[in-house]
Design an enzyme around this catalytic site. Structure first.
Site, PDB file in Angstrom:
ATOM      1  N   CYS A  81       1.016   9.055   0.064  1.00  0.00           N
ATOM      2  CA  CYS A  81       2.311   8.703  -0.515  1.00  0.00           C
ATOM      3  C   CYS A  81       2.656   9.655  -1.657  1.00  0.00           C
ATOM      4  CB  CYS A  81       2.284   7.265  -1.019  1.00  0.00           C
ATOM      5  SG  CYS A  81       3.860   6.710  -1.709  1.00  0.00           S
ATOM      6  N   CYS A  85       2.444   5.755  -8.472  1.00  0.00           N
ATOM      7  CA  CYS A  85       2.069   4.418  -8.944  1.00  0.00           C
ATOM      8  C   CYS A  85       0.602   4.434  -9.368  1.00  0.00           C
ATOM      9  CB  CYS A  85       2.291   3.384  -7.850  1.00  0.00           C
ATOM     10  SG  CYS A  85       3.952   3.411  -7.134  1.00  0.00           S
ATOM     11  N   CYS A  88      -2.313   2.601  -7.424  1.00  0.00           N
ATOM     12  CA  CYS A  88      -2.368   2.689  -5.964  1.00  0.00           C
ATOM     13  C   CYS A  88      -3.261   3.822  -5.471  1.00  0.00           C
ATOM     14  CB  CYS A  88      -0.965   2.844  -5.391  1.00  0.00           C
ATOM     15  SG  CYS A  88      -0.946   2.753  -3.584  1.00  0.00           S
ATOM     16  N   CYS A 125       2.919  -8.969   8.246  1.00  0.00           N
ATOM     17  CA  CYS A 125       3.521  -8.025   7.306  1.00  0.00           C
ATOM     18  C   CYS A 125       2.990  -6.622   7.580  1.00  0.00           C
ATOM     19  CB  CYS A 125       3.195  -8.416   5.874  1.00  0.00           C
ATOM     20  SG  CYS A 125       3.654 -10.111   5.454  1.00  0.00           S
ATOM     21  N   CYS A 158       7.561  -9.252   8.369  1.00  0.00           N
ATOM     22  CA  CYS A 158       7.843  -8.724   7.035  1.00  0.00           C
ATOM     23  C   CYS A 158       7.465  -7.245   7.021  1.00  0.00           C
ATOM     24  CB  CYS A 158       7.038  -9.486   5.983  1.00  0.00           C
ATOM     25  SG  CYS A 158       7.211  -8.854   4.288  1.00  0.00           S
ATOM     26  N   CYS A 218      11.023 -10.727  -0.575  1.00  0.00           N
ATOM     27  CA  CYS A 218       9.693 -11.061  -1.095  1.00  0.00           C
ATOM     28  C   CYS A 218       9.454 -10.139  -2.281  1.00  0.00           C
ATOM     29  CB  CYS A 218       8.650 -10.857   0.012  1.00  0.00           C
ATOM     30  SG  CYS A 218       6.949 -10.902  -0.551  1.00  0.00           S
ATOM     31  N   ARG A 290       3.029 -16.711  -3.479  1.00  0.00           N
ATOM     32  CA  ARG A 290       1.917 -16.187  -2.685  1.00  0.00           C
ATOM     33  C   ARG A 290       0.780 -15.722  -3.582  1.00  0.00           C
ATOM     34  NH1 ARG A 290       4.733 -13.034   0.322  1.00  0.00           N
ATOM     35  NH2 ARG A 290       5.097 -14.789   1.725  1.00  0.00           N
TER      36      ARG A 290
END
Length: 365
Positions: A81, A85, A88, A125, A158, A218, A290
């Site tokens: 990616c 972040c 991550c 998901c 999702c 979400c 969740r």
């Protein structure tokens, strides 16, 4: 503006409805007022037992069925990616143990989705590690084809694919996406300390596009990013102000990943997690809350406190993106001990409606 609700009284003659059902329906039907930071802080600082008691009362009034949503999360494109972040391990900017994997093929995804359905998952998901998706690209077309096929299995679908434009959101909805996940992670003030490759408003814009397309949203956050309790509450304040309200709010605890800037972060205290679950339940009474990343590090007693405080959704199965998650049978035994029943999937469910005479939120910038 949202559509105003129709009359509740027509068509109920000679039909017996239990008081519990009526109260639950009314509690979910009528909109609640968004909570401001000062209110949230006052609630958060209540004595522990008083806080979880209040949260449990809200939970029972809105979710009396004693059910829990079982979700399975599959990383359909792993690593590489472009974003930075700091929590991550899938960022290409960090030297982590994650091996890059291209977008999974349709057959492989369907095999995992079918197994999830057969193991009782309510929602499947799919997450992809990239900045976002763009219409007209082969990559996005492949994702849409995957969604169409997974949607045919009878589960809620999702996706979490990074940033969305308005057109991409519409195409995902048309393909069969039930809900779109896009977390705020933390407060607006703390966000630049965690991510610099995109902004807080970028995330809010994606949420707006998902709402406008008719997908459920979400949206939650991550505890343990070096934030203060005030940062956590400011994040919940923003989520509480969404119009329409989010369908689900995941509360994650950071699982420090080697090679990332937050690799040496301390673990989040279970009592802090329970407090945030409780505050979230009070602030977003109609949303599923969740208990997400970090659950694998919790004892059954810790998880039970979270369920009592208002959590009614979990990720379960062998993988939660790139972190370890408790085994399926262990999870099922725990919820059986607690007298909780798995929620049945509802792929045809409508997204939460917007409140009458109130501006939609978030607003695109």
């Amino acid at each position: 503006m949202g559509k105003c609700p129709r009359s509740l009284v027509n068509g109920f003659d000679n039909i017996f409805i239990s008081p519990t059902t009526i109260l639950s329906f009314l509690a979910k039907f009528y909109y609640h007022k968004p909570m401001k930071f000062e209110q949230l802080k006052e609630i958060y600082e209540l004595p522990f037992f008083e806080l979880i008691h209040k949260a449990h009362e809200v939970h029972v009034s809105h979710w009396p069925e004693k059910e829990i949503q079982l979700c399975t999360l599959l990383s359909i494109k792993t690593g590489g990616c472009s974003e930075d972040c700091s929590y991550c391990s899938q960022s290409a900017r960090y030297n982590t143990e994650i091996e890059r994997e291209p977008l999974m093929g349709l057959d492989a995804v369907m095999e995992s989705a079918t197994a999830a359905r057969d193991n009782g998952s309510t929602r499947f998901c799919m997450g992809a590690a990239w900045k976002g998706v763009r219409k007209g690209t082969k990559q996005f077309d492949d994702v849409l084809e995957i969604v169409r096929n997974v949607a045919g299995l009878g589960m809620e679908v999702c996706t979490t694919l990074g940033e969305l434009g308005a057109e991409e959101a519409k195409q995902l909805k048309e393909a069969g996406v039930t809900a779109y996940n896009h977390n705020l992670d933390t407060s607006r003030e703390h966000y630049p300390n965690i991510v610099t490759s995109h902004t807080y408003d970028d995330r809010l814009n994606t949420i707006r596009h998902a709402q406008d397309a008719g997908m459920s949203v979400c949206c939650g956050g991550i505890l343990g990013l070096g934030e203060t309790p005030d940062d956590r509450l400011k994040m919940i304040e923003v989520i509480s102000e969404f119009n329409p309200q989010p369908e689900s709010v995941p509360i994650n605890s950071l699982m420090p990943m080697p090679g990332t800037p937050l690799a040496e972060s301390s673990s989040v205290d279970i009592f802090d997690v329970v407090r945030m679950i409780a505050v979230t339940r009070i602030a977003c009474p109609n949303a599923k809350v969740r208990l997400s990343a970090g659950r694998s590090n919790m004892s059954e007693e810790g998880q039970t406190m979270c369920f009592y405080a208002g959590a009614n959704s979990i990720f379960y199965g062998e993988k939660l993106l790139t972190t370890v998650n408790p085994a399926i049978q262990k999870d099922l035994k725990l919820i059986e001990k607690l007298g909780i029943n798995p929620l049945k999937p509802n792929p045809a469910m409508e997204a939460p409606g917007s409140e009458c005479d109130k501006e939609l939120s978030p607003c695109c910038k």
